[in-house]
Design an enzyme around this catalytic site. Structure first.
Site, short mmCIF file in Angstrom:
data_model
loop_
_atom_site.label_atom_id
_atom_site.label_comp_id
_atom_site.label_asym_id
_atom_site.label_seq_id
_atom_site.Cartn_x
_atom_site.Cartn_y
_atom_site.Cartn_z
N HIS A 157 0.50 -1.16 0.32
CA HIS A 157 0.05 -0.09 -0.19
C HIS A 157 0.77 1.13 0.27
O HIS A 157 0.13 2.37 -0.26
CB HIS A 157 -0.99 -0.07 1.10
N ASP A 367 3.81 9.23 -2.25
CA ASP A 367 2.51 8.32 -0.92
C ASP A 367 2.50 7.59 -2.13
O ASP A 367 2.34 7.60 -3.45
CB ASP A 367 1.25 9.24 -1.53
#
Length: 464
Positions: A157, A367
């Protein structure tokens, strides 16, 4: 039908899905586990004096949950240490904040082996096992050592770091080698996947090969890789936006704005989110545009996280000081340029906040994906949508090119983007929103979940 076994550091299956606070990922995985009669396994969040290799079972809204307690030393070395002080900063390109301590690595290896020891007896031969995130990279290896032959998939993730940074990690080869016990490895974006492939093919100690269809070969094994961009639960988020509480929050924020334009940022407190750079960019905007002072304000919602880690305590203190400085410099008797809040809001409240904001600032320095960008778009009024300002270093930028893409390290670029977003004509705002909303629908979290499970099921395992 095979069961789906979801494994993550913390089990996010909601006890009451109707409460409205559970995230889209938790809801999507919970739905899959109910569909496949599955099991969600992970750390309970509790500590015990002596580790016992036994799971505690709960039923959470129809999802069977298996939890294991850890020793305090495990939590300190595996979770606070290697996961959050070593891998997290390294994977976000912050080598300056990365702690390379041998005890952290030893605790990480020991705790993953303990997870495997508890999980293995719970498995059936035809179960599909889906392991999530950087906390549990070696878990497939440890399961294989215990004789588990099931299909095992892994999804990261976070970003994957550039090879030149990854090699600063002691035993980086051993970490990557453990990933070749998976059958499928998934990443959010093509960039993160290509960085992984570059390490495998270019690191001399690995000497791997790139095969067709994104398979890779190294350490005498072959693993399938793929890009699986995660999204939000669109229908559930729209329902939250349109709910009574969501509408009430929107009305409250619209009234609070008092005919001013609201800019919103919603981020967990973390150095990867670019919060200091964002405030500096907003300060530059106020300096560059004196005529717009008093006409806008920034609502920055930043729940505190990992406050037991020194680095996070430091950034909190710096943000407190920076927000205070901007307000002290520019505020007037009836206007405060920054509203900085350290608390958590429910999903329906956030939907109302997003809908009331003329500009959404999503400007991380690095991110994996960033779902706030997609939530902001989904929350907008189609007849009068706001504008998304998005860091080009967020995984979402690969899909959301119609946002105003910025370099968050440049305060001048942030300032210019804020002004452009605030002055953008309605026709352009609507065109951009329609394109971005289609992306949000096309990458719904349910599609992500089903694509990964289907790809894992389709992996052809070599003959034993």
């Amino acid at each position: 039908m095979s069961r789906l076994i979801v494994v993550s550091n913390r089990v996010a299956a909601p006890r009451d899905p109707a409460a409205g606070s559970a995230g889209g990922l938790a809801m999507a995985l919970s739905a899959a586990l109910r569909k496949y009669d599955g099991l969600w396994f992970g750390w309970s969040g509790e500590t015990v004096e002596t580790f016992t290799p036994e799971a505690k079972f709960e039923d959470r809204a129809g999802v069977t949950v298996a939890l294991v307690d850890l020793e305090a030393q495990d939590v300190e070395e595996y979770y606070n240490g290697y996961a959050n002080k070593t891998l997290w900063p390294l994977f976000h390109h912050r080598v300056d904040l990365t702690a390379y301590e041998r005890s952290y690595g030893e605790g990480y290896e020991r705790t993953n082996a303990r997870f495997a020891e508890v999980l293995a007896p719970l498995l059936r031969p035809d179960d599909l096992i889906w392991i999530h995130d950087y906390h549990m990279i070696p878990l497939a290896r440890d399961l294989r050592r215990l004789g588990v032959k099931n299909r095992i998939g892994f999804f990261l993730h976070t970003p994957w770091p550039a090879r030149q940074l990854l090699v600063t990690l002691p035993h980086h080869r051993r970490l990557v080698e453990s990933m070749f016990d998976y059958d499928l490895i998934g990443f959010h974006t093509r960039e993160w996947l290509d960085l992984f492939r570059d390490y495998v093919a270019s690191e001399p100690s690995v000497n791997g090969k790139l095969l067709p269809n994104d398979a890779v070969e190294a350490f005498g094994r072959t693993v399938q890789t793929g890009v699986f961009p995660i999204g939000i639960d669109v229908d559930a988020f729209l329902a939250a936006r349109n709910s009574t509480f969501g509408a009430r929050t929107y009305d409250r924020m619209a009234a609070s704005a008092a005919f001013r334009s609201m800019i919103v940022g919603v981020d967990r407190l973390d150095y990867s989110k670019g919060l200091e750079e964002r405030l500096l960019g907003y300060e530059q905007f106020l300096e560059d545009n004196p005529d717009m002072r008093g006409e806008v304000f920034l609502l920055q919602v930043t729940p505190i996280s990992r406050d037991e880690v020194d680095t996070y305590q430091d950034i909190r203190a710096r943000l407190d000081a920076l927000a205070g400085r901007v307000n002290g410099e520019y505020a007037d008797m009836d206007w405060q340029p920054v509203r900085y809040i350290n608390r958590t809001y429910r999903r329906d409240q956030l939907a109302g906040i997003y809908r009331a904001a003329r500009v959404g600032l999503v400007t991380p320095l690095r991110d994996g994906m960033n779902l706030v960008a997609k939530e902001y778009i989904a929350a907008q009024n189609p007849d009068d949508p706001g504008v998304l300002v998005l860091s080009r270093f967020a995984g979402a930028a690969e899909q959301m090119g119609e946002a105003l893409l910025v370099n968050p390290f440049s305060r001048e670029e942030l300032s210019d983007a804020i002004k452009r977003a605030l002055t953008m004509p309605l026709s352009e705002r609507k065109r951009k929103w329609e394109c971005l909303m289609q992306v949000v629908r096309d990458t719904d979290v349910g599609i992500w979940r089903d694509d990964f499970v289907a790809s894992l099921t389709a992996v052809v395992k070599p003959a034993a």
